[in-house]
Each structure stands twice: as structure tokens, then as C-alpha cells.
Design a protein around this motif. Sequence first.
Motif, PDB file in Angstrom:
ATOM      1  N   SER A 225       0.864  -1.180   0.000  1.00 23.53           N
ATOM      2  CA  SER A 225       0.000   0.000   0.000  1.00 23.53           C
ATOM      3  C   SER A 225       0.902   1.232   0.000  1.00 23.53           C
ATOM      4  N   TYR A 226       0.419   2.311  -0.611  1.00 24.35           N
ATOM      5  CA  TYR A 226       1.309   3.449  -0.861  1.00 24.35           C
ATOM      6  C   TYR A 226       0.549   4.767  -0.915  1.00 24.35           C
ATOM      7  N   HIS A 227       1.150   5.810  -0.330  1.00 28.89           N
ATOM      8  CA  HIS A 227       0.586   7.169  -0.403  1.00 28.89           C
ATOM      9  C   HIS A 227       1.293   7.945  -1.519  1.00 28.89           C
ATOM     10  N   ILE A 228       0.532   8.418  -2.470  1.00 28.38           N
ATOM     11  CA  ILE A 228       1.109   9.172  -3.598  1.00 28.38           C
ATOM     12  C   ILE A 228       1.631  10.531  -3.104  1.00 28.38           C
ATOM     13  N   MET A 229       2.735  10.972  -3.660  1.00 31.85           N
ATOM     14  CA  MET A 229       3.342  12.263  -3.279  1.00 31.85           C
ATOM     15  C   MET A 229       2.408  13.444  -3.610  1.00 31.85           C
ATOM     16  N   PRO A 230       2.610  14.585  -2.953  1.00 34.24           N
ATOM     17  CA  PRO A 230       1.790  15.766  -3.271  1.00 34.24           C
ATOM     18  C   PRO A 230       2.080  16.292  -4.684  1.00 34.24           C
ATOM     19  N   ASP A 231       1.081  16.915  -5.263  1.00 38.65           N
ATOM     20  CA  ASP A 231       1.232  17.430  -6.624  1.00 38.65           C
ATOM     21  C   ASP A 231       1.953  18.778  -6.592  1.00 38.65           C
ATOM     22  N   ARG A 232       3.211  18.776  -7.042  1.00 35.90           N
ATOM     23  CA  ARG A 232       4.007  20.018  -6.946  1.00 35.90           C
ATOM     24  C   ARG A 232       3.529  21.061  -7.960  1.00 35.90           C
ATOM     25  N   THR A 237       0.636  26.099  -8.668  1.00 34.06           N
ATOM     26  CA  THR A 237      -0.463  26.860  -9.284  1.00 34.06           C
ATOM     27  C   THR A 237      -1.239  27.628  -8.210  1.00 34.06           C
ATOM     28  N   LEU A 238      -1.523  26.964  -7.093  1.00 31.85           N
ATOM     29  CA  LEU A 238      -2.270  27.630  -6.019  1.00 31.85           C
ATOM     30  C   LEU A 238      -1.453  28.796  -5.441  1.00 31.85           C
ATOM     31  N   LEU A 239      -0.128  28.594  -5.315  1.00 38.53           N
ATOM     32  CA  LEU A 239       0.723  29.682  -4.818  1.00 38.53           C
ATOM     33  C   LEU A 239       0.677  30.866  -5.781  1.00 38.53           C
ATOM     34  N   CYS A 240       0.728  30.580  -7.085  1.00 41.86           N
ATOM     35  CA  CYS A 240       0.671  31.666  -8.079  1.00 41.86           C
ATOM     36  C   CYS A 240      -0.666  32.398  -8.020  1.00 41.86           C
ATOM     37  N   PHE A 241      -1.751  31.640  -7.825  1.00 43.74           N
ATOM     38  CA  PHE A 241      -3.067  32.285  -7.738  1.00 43.74           C
ATOM     39  C   PHE A 241      -3.073  33.317  -6.607  1.00 43.74           C
ATOM     40  N   ALA A 242      -2.477  32.930  -5.470  1.00 39.43           N
ATOM     41  CA  ALA A 242      -2.418  33.867  -4.345  1.00 39.43           C
ATOM     42  C   ALA A 242      -1.469  35.018  -4.671  1.00 39.43           C
ATOM     43  N   ALA A 243      -0.309  34.684  -5.255  1.00 40.30           N
ATOM     44  CA  ALA A 243       0.696  35.726  -5.548  1.00 40.30           C
ATOM     45  C   ALA A 243       0.148  36.731  -6.563  1.00 40.30           C
ATOM     46  N   GLY A 244      -0.522  36.237  -7.606  1.00 42.50           N
ATOM     47  CA  GLY A 244      -1.021  37.112  -8.675  1.00 42.50           C
ATOM     48  C   GLY A 244      -2.127  38.042  -8.209  1.00 42.50           C
ATOM     49  N   GLN A 250      -1.565  29.856   2.975  1.00 38.52           N
ATOM     50  CA  GLN A 250      -0.853  28.815   3.709  1.00 38.52           C
ATOM     51  C   GLN A 250      -1.232  27.510   3.023  1.00 38.52           C
ATOM     52  N   LEU A 251      -0.238  26.831   2.494  1.00 34.74           N
ATOM     53  CA  LEU A 251      -0.494  25.623   1.709  1.00 34.74           C
ATOM     54  C   LEU A 251       0.007  24.417   2.494  1.00 34.74           C
ATOM     55  N   LYS A 252      -0.914  23.483   2.740  1.00 35.08           N
ATOM     56  CA  LYS A 252      -0.547  22.306   3.553  1.00 35.08           C
ATOM     57  C   LYS A 252      -0.382  21.080   2.659  1.00 35.08           C
ATOM     58  N   GLU A 253       0.163  20.026   3.266  1.00 39.71           N
ATOM     59  CA  GLU A 253       0.351  18.733   2.588  1.00 39.71           C
ATOM     60  C   GLU A 253       1.179  18.866   1.311  1.00 39.71           C
ATOM     61  N   GLU A 276       8.017  25.212   5.663  1.00 41.50           N
ATOM     62  CA  GLU A 276       8.077  24.325   6.835  1.00 41.50           C
ATOM     63  C   GLU A 276       8.225  22.915   6.276  1.00 41.50           C
ATOM     64  N   LYS A 277       8.118  21.900   7.148  1.00 43.05           N
ATOM     65  CA  LYS A 277       8.344  20.535   6.674  1.00 43.05           C
ATOM     66  C   LYS A 277       7.392  20.156   5.526  1.00 43.05           C
ATOM     67  N   HIS A 278       6.082  20.255   5.780  1.00 42.11           N
ATOM     68  CA  HIS A 278       5.134  19.934   4.707  1.00 42.11           C
ATOM     69  C   HIS A 278       4.172  21.076   4.455  1.00 42.11           C
ATOM     70  N   GLU A 279       4.667  22.304   4.629  1.00 42.75           N
ATOM     71  CA  GLU A 279       3.820  23.479   4.495  1.00 42.75           C
ATOM     72  C   GLU A 279       4.577  24.615   3.839  1.00 42.75           C
ATOM     73  N   ILE A 280       3.856  25.427   3.118  1.00 45.17           N
ATOM     74  CA  ILE A 280       4.465  26.636   2.542  1.00 45.17           C
ATOM     75  C   ILE A 280       3.543  27.808   2.855  1.00 45.17           C
ATOM     76  N   PHE A 281       4.146  28.910   3.275  1.00 42.62           N
ATOM     77  CA  PHE A 281       3.375  30.131   3.502  1.00 42.62           C
ATOM     78  C   PHE A 281       3.880  31.169   2.509  1.00 42.62           C
TER      79      PHE A 281
END
Length: 418
Positions: A225-232, A237-244, A250-253, A276-281
Motif C-alpha cells: 500500500s502506498y501514499h502518492i506524493m503531493p502534486d508540486r 499553481t495555487l501559490l501563483c493564484f495567491a501571488a497574482g 498557507q499551503l498544507k500537505e 516548513e516541513k510539509h507546508e508553505i506560507f
Amino acid sequence: MKEYVIEGGKRLTGTTYASGSKNASLPILAATILNEGTTKLYRVPKIRDTKITLEILELLGCKIKRNNDKIEINSKDMNQVEIPEEQMRQIRSTVILAGAILGRFKEAIFSYPGGCDIGARPIDLHMNAFRKMGVNVREEAGYIQCKCDQLKGANIHLEFPSVGATENIILAAVKAEGTTKITNAAMEPEIIDLVKILKQMGAKISGEGTNEIEIIGVDQLKDTSYHIMPDRIEAGTLLCFAAGTGGTIQLKEVEPLHMIPILEKLEECGCMVKKEKHEIFLEAPRRLKAIDIKTMPYPGFPTDMQSVFGGMLSVAKGTSVITENIFENRYRYCQELNRMGAKINISGKNAIIKGVRRLSGAKVEATDLRGGASLLMAGLIAKGTTRIKKIEYIARGYENLEEKLKGLGANIKIEEGE
Ligand code: UD1
């Protein structure tokens, strides 16, 4: 046909999360074919590309149980080697299934892959590699038939570090006879994710994440069983939406280590970025600064982020130059952005973006998945109403996008268009 309707001009602010990676899910779904048993996957994003890939697996004879973000795939009774044409036409990445089908059945039949029209998307590197592994590749009337008595390990040098070809070779080599060495391999994090699950299944692979990967063939794999990595790319894209939109997010996971080239460019634009470890602000300045971008294979700046940055930079202060080095036809969104008041000139591989103070809402049409995300970016920035047609392209790659955007304060809805 459905359309996005956006009332722009709102600063996006708040907390959201990244979904599982589309580009990691697709080869990993293919890998489940090689394990002739049950594979449990978590965080497979609910998007069109994974839906179609799962449909194909079912048509090939796999049994699939889905429970929210958990998917159980049992490929024990899989008995077909031909990828149905209707599904094959819908996404290009179905070609990845070929390596896994071949690895298990020594035969795979498929038609030319479809997907976004972002330039010639040949599969010669995939087919040449299969040939080196002893496969007879025949093309007839739009169909490609791959067949061999035994897949054999080989030394394969890729002319270009193709992501898909690297994954396809790995999938074909896992159960091949002997050792396969890939040089000039792609180094994308999604390849590391594929190798991680294959190793959990019992595959013998080393060098993933570098440009030399070695695969020693094994006879059998086992359930995992396996957890797929986060979609970079979704995260970027979400960071750009906020930046633009001059917002704060605050983006988690997320996995910030996979996103360094993207985060550095956002900082260069004037954003404050905290990892942060699994977060970006991220906190955007009042107005972004123009920057230059060159797309490159990983760890360079990803081509999949180019168009969203293009939308964002259309309102930055100064002139930005984007150089697209991976796909030749990835500027079609610029024409649509210009209809919204952007000033973008295309000259060969370069897009020269003269930042304007504001965009105006308009009726536009998504040209491909990431180009569609760029129009969303523009719609969020623009004054007035933007209607985006052909949003099915965007649905290929972004899970719960409308809800995520609404949660950040965007005024967006989906309506039935004319
Ligand atoms: C993958 C990603 C896609 C991303 C791209 C580049 C998936 C499902 N898709 O696509 O989102 O934009 O990597 O990071 O993971 N090429 C050839 N011959 C081949 C194969 C590729 O000439 O046989 C060329 C392509 O035309 C392109 C370049 O190599 O110019 C890169 O393509 P590749 O890395 O293979 O991209 P994909 O795996 O298709």
C-alpha cells in the motif's frame, strides 16, 4: 458545455492543501499491473486523467474498489493486452501502460497517444528503448504492436531525459531478464515516487533521482500500500493564484523540497515565502516584479508551471521573458491573455511579457490543461467577469479546484455555457 465564470479582483487569502500528484499517479497506476495481486493506493487525485486510466485498467480486466481517496486495484485476473482506443485518445500518458503491460504479458497493443495539444509529442524514445530490450515494435494503421518472447535488460541512453520514457523503461525492466541501465534518465520527483512503490513491491532499482538508474529484473512482486506524493504543479499553481492576486496563502500537505525552482522564482517576484516541513506560507507584495524564466528538465523550472507564471507576470511591474525549452507549442494561452488586455509577444521559444496594471474580464477558451490554469489566473486578477470555455482541459489535472478557490475567497462558479 460547462464554463468557469469568475468575478476577478479578489485577493486570495487563507489555507488550503495540495492533492496527490497527477504525474506520479499515472505511472503508479500502471505499476499495479506488474503486481499480479492487490495494490492499495492513497491520495490518488480525483481528476479526469486518473479516472480514464482506472477505466482502462478495468477494461483490461483489473478489479477496482474506490473509497474516497483510497483505491484498491487487483490485477490478478487481468487478461487483455490491448489498450482501448477510445480511452487512449483521451490522455497521452496511457503510453506508460505499455511498459507495464509488456513487462507482464510480453505483448502490448495501443494506438498513438492523445492528450493536450502542446506540440509534437513523439514516443520514439519509448519505442527505441523497448526495441533495445528485445521487443519487436510494429506500427500499422495507427496501431502500435509490441511483442517479444522475453524482455531483456539493456543499456539505454536517452537522447533527452524524457520523463515518460524513463518511467516506461523502468516499468518494462522491473520483471525483465537481467539488468537495465538508463543513462541521461529524467530526475523528476515523480520518478522517485514510482520507484519507491516498485521497491516496496520487491523491485530492485537504484539511482532514482539521479541521471543513471539501474534496474535488476525480478520474477515476482508482492502486494503493498502506498501514499502518492503531493502534486508540486498543483501546489505551485495555487501559490501563483495567491501571488497574482496580491494575497496570502498557507499551503498544507506539500513537499517544499520538490518545489525549489518554483519557490525561488516566486521570491524573485517579490513574494515572501516560508517553508516548513510539509507546508508553505506565501505573502505577495502589492505588485509583483517582472522576472525571466527558462523551462528545463528537473531540477530546472518545470514547463508545467510556465503558463501559470505567464498569466501572473502579465500584471507584474516591468518586462518578463519566458523561454520554453521543452514543448514548442505551449504559448497558445497567450493569445487569450492578450484578449484580456495582457501585452505578450511570442518570438520563437520566447514569450516577452510587458506587465500591464490590470487585465479585464473576457470570454476566453482553455487551450490545454496548464494553459487553462493560466486563464484562471488571469480571470482571478482581472476586473470584471471572465468566462472560460473548454474547462474539461482543466479538469484533467486539478482536483476540487473550484472548492479550493472558493475557500480562498475567489468568486468562481461553474455554469452551463452556450
Ligand atoms: C511529462 C509530464 C508532463 C510534463 C513533461 C515534462 C506526465 C504524465 N506528464 O510528460 O506534465 O510537462 O513530463 O516535464 O508525467 N520526447 C521525444 N520523444 C519521446 C518522448 C519525449 O522527443 O519519445 C520529447 C517531447 O516531445 C518533449 C520532451 O521530450 O519535447 C519532454 O517530454 P517528456 O519528458 O517525455 O514528457 P512527458 O513524459 O510526455
